[in-house]
Design a protein around this motif. Structure first.
Motif, PDB file in Angstrom:
ATOM      1  N   UNK A   7      19.685  24.212  27.378  1.00  0.00           N
ATOM      2  CA  UNK A   7      19.974  25.633  27.130  1.00  0.00           C
ATOM      3  C   UNK A   7      21.454  25.958  27.305  1.00  0.00           C
ATOM      4  N   UNK A 156      23.807  32.258  30.980  1.00  0.00           N
ATOM      5  CA  UNK A 156      23.133  32.187  29.676  1.00  0.00           C
ATOM      6  C   UNK A 156      23.826  33.092  28.659  1.00  0.00           C
ATOM      7  N   UNK A 178      15.497  39.499  32.628  1.00  0.00           N
ATOM      8  CA  UNK A 178      15.540  38.857  33.944  1.00  0.00           C
ATOM      9  C   UNK A 178      15.669  39.855  35.085  1.00  0.00           C
TER      10      UNK A 178
ATOM     11  N   UNK B  65      11.069  32.664  21.253  1.00  0.00           N
ATOM     12  CA  UNK B  65      11.828  32.078  20.134  1.00  0.00           C
ATOM     13  C   UNK B  65      11.688  30.562  20.157  1.00  0.00           C
ATOM     14  N   UNK B 103      11.912  25.755  22.863  1.00  0.00           N
ATOM     15  CA  UNK B 103      11.249  27.063  23.007  1.00  0.00           C
ATOM     16  C   UNK B 103      12.008  27.847  24.071  1.00  0.00           C
ATOM     17  N   UNK B 104      12.457  29.037  23.683  1.00  0.00           N
ATOM     18  CA  UNK B 104      13.362  29.799  24.560  1.00  0.00           C
ATOM     19  C   UNK B 104      12.792  31.195  24.793  1.00  0.00           C
ATOM     20  N   UNK B 105      12.461  31.475  26.060  1.00  0.00           N
ATOM     21  CA  UNK B 105      11.992  32.808  26.389  1.00  0.00           C
ATOM     22  C   UNK B 105      13.205  33.688  26.710  1.00  0.00           C
ATOM     23  N   UNK B 106      13.027  34.983  26.589  1.00  0.00           N
ATOM     24  CA  UNK B 106      14.147  35.903  26.816  1.00  0.00           C
ATOM     25  C   UNK B 106      14.669  35.826  28.249  1.00  0.00           C
ATOM     26  N   UNK B 107      13.780  35.498  29.194  1.00  0.00           N
ATOM     27  CA  UNK B 107      14.197  35.463  30.596  1.00  0.00           C
ATOM     28  C   UNK B 107      14.773  34.112  31.004  1.00  0.00           C
ATOM     29  N   UNK B 108      15.135  33.288  30.031  1.00  0.00           N
ATOM     30  CA  UNK B 108      15.791  32.022  30.345  1.00  0.00           C
ATOM     31  C   UNK B 108      14.842  30.867  30.575  1.00  0.00           C
ATOM     32  N   UNK B 109      13.533  31.129  30.634  1.00  0.00           N
ATOM     33  CA  UNK B 109      12.579  30.034  30.762  1.00  0.00           C
ATOM     34  C   UNK B 109      12.395  29.375  29.402  1.00  0.00           C
ATOM     35  N   UNK B 110      11.870  28.193  29.402  1.00  0.00           N
ATOM     36  CA  UNK B 110      11.613  27.515  28.137  1.00  0.00           C
ATOM     37  C   UNK B 110      11.642  26.021  28.291  1.00  0.00           C
ATOM     38  N   UNK B 111      11.648  25.325  27.172  1.00  0.00           N
ATOM     39  CA  UNK B 111      11.702  23.867  27.214  1.00  0.00           C
ATOM     40  C   UNK B 111      12.440  23.334  26.004  1.00  0.00           C
TER      41      UNK B 111
END
Lengths: 211, 166
Positions: A7, A156, A178, B65, B103-111
């Protein structure tokens, strides 16, 4: 709260490692030397507890969830750099065993969750403890969560500005997603955890913990 | 009379087939661009690879996303979109190799994972992976705790040995 591998670009992850690495070395020499041998069982137990509570997801209204960090107690009992090293160990274990976070972003996550948060909370506690120790402890936990979340969101957001192919969400979207759970749920629970955990450890009068 | 019949025969045998051919050609010419605007569909079962993103507590990364990168062109997304409400994203690989799914979540989580879509020369793809058994779900936190405990135990033992060493 962890930033996963992939990321952020090396433009951010490498400078983060460059900042974190000397801090790890300095903190290890200063706070984990032979002089700290008596404190190590307590530090180890609180680190293990932080690891466990980070795996517990707290549901947030709106369909998402959040989790505590739990190393603020270490910062208040010992030093923010102790919290930094212990949180780094927790993040390393999570990256290796859980796939949460990652090795390339370990420095960045450690700086955000292990240093920015506990350092901000520690400063708030130092500032407010003369007025009310209980309020200062609660606010230390609450502020630590906000500082850590802001740091992660900021990193981010910066990544989006540098190269959106790594992280496609703009700062405003990430910040809202967040900060809302952080301000409303995570911060409050972290504040309560910090207050109760620290009170309990102090009452237990353990070896290696200053009264 | 004979001349009129001959003219009629000429109309019937020469002009009519030509008119018919002309009409058919016109129909084809008109139909071709019309067909170009028609959207057809094809159903191919068992060709897609589906990936599901979810948190450790089972909560799906819904409507997050997502980007899929082909091994043939890792710089440009092969597919972009969002996961469904259950956290699934599916894609149809057109080349073998390791496909990257982000895969990107808005809160920065994902893989950000590599998914094997079969080797060269039509080798079969790796079986489905990534799910977690209940035993693994319990064992992983215990393993993490054991590692943290071992690190601190090693430090304590090392300092004790140094203290007791002559």
């Amino acid at each position: 709260m962890h930033i996963p591998d992939g990321f952020v670009s090396p433009q951010i992850s490498l400078p983060a490692y460059a900042v974190a690495a000397p801090l790890w070395a300095w903190a290890a020499r200063r706070h984990f030397g032979r002089a700290a041998a008596e404190s190590l069982p307590v530090i180890g137990s609180l680190t293990a507890l932080a690891f466990v509570i980070q795996t517990i997801m707290i549901p947030v209204p709106g369909g998402t969830s959040t989790h505590l960090v739990g190393v603020m107690v270490l910062a208040l009992l010992f030093h923010p750099l102790v919290a930094f090293v212990c949180e780094s160990l927790v993040l390393l274990v999570q990256a290796l065993f859980f796939g949460a976070g990652g090795i390339t972003v370990l420095g960045l996550n450690a700086l955000a969750m292990g240093l920015a948060g506990p350092l901000a909370g520690w400063l708030v506690w130092r500032l407010l403890r003369r007025f009310s120790e209980k309020v200062a402890l609660f606010l230390a936990g609450w502020v630590a969560t906000q500082a850590a979340t802001l740091s992660v969101a900021g990193a981010l957001g910066l990544q989006h500005r540098l190269d959106a192919s790594y992280f496609p969400m703009p700062l405003a979207v990430t910040l809202a997603a967040m900060m809302v759970p952080s301000l409303t749920v995570a911060g409050l629970v972290e504040g309560l955890y910090t207050f109760f955990a620290l009170s309990l450890v102090r009452k237990a009068n353990l070896r290696g913990v200053a009264a | 009379m004979t001349g009129r019949r001959r003219f009629g025969n000429t109309l019937g045998h020469i002009v009519l087939p030509r008119l018919t051919a002309l009409a058919a050609a016109a129909a084809v010419l008109v139909a071709a661009p019309a067909a170009a605007h028609e959207t057809l569909h094809e159903v191919a079962r068992g060709k897609a690879i589906a990936v599901r993103a979810y948190h450790a507590d089972g909560e799906a990364l819904a409507h997050a996303a997502c980007e899929v990168y082909s091994p043939a062109d890792p710089g440009v997304p092969h597919q972009q979109g969002r996961t469904d409400r259950n956290g699934w994203v599916a894609f149809v690989p057109d080349v073998p190799g390791t496909w990257r799914v982000k895969i990107i979540d808005e809160d920065g989580h994902g893989l950000d994972v590599g998914i094997d879509a079969g080797g060269p020369a039509g080798a079969p793809a790796a079986p489905a992976a990534g799910g977690m058994s209940s035993a693994a779900f319990v064992l992983r936190p215990l393993a993490g705790l054991a590692v943290i405990g071992a690190v601190f135990a090693a430090l304590i033992l090392a300092y004790r040995r140094k203290r007791t060493a002559p």
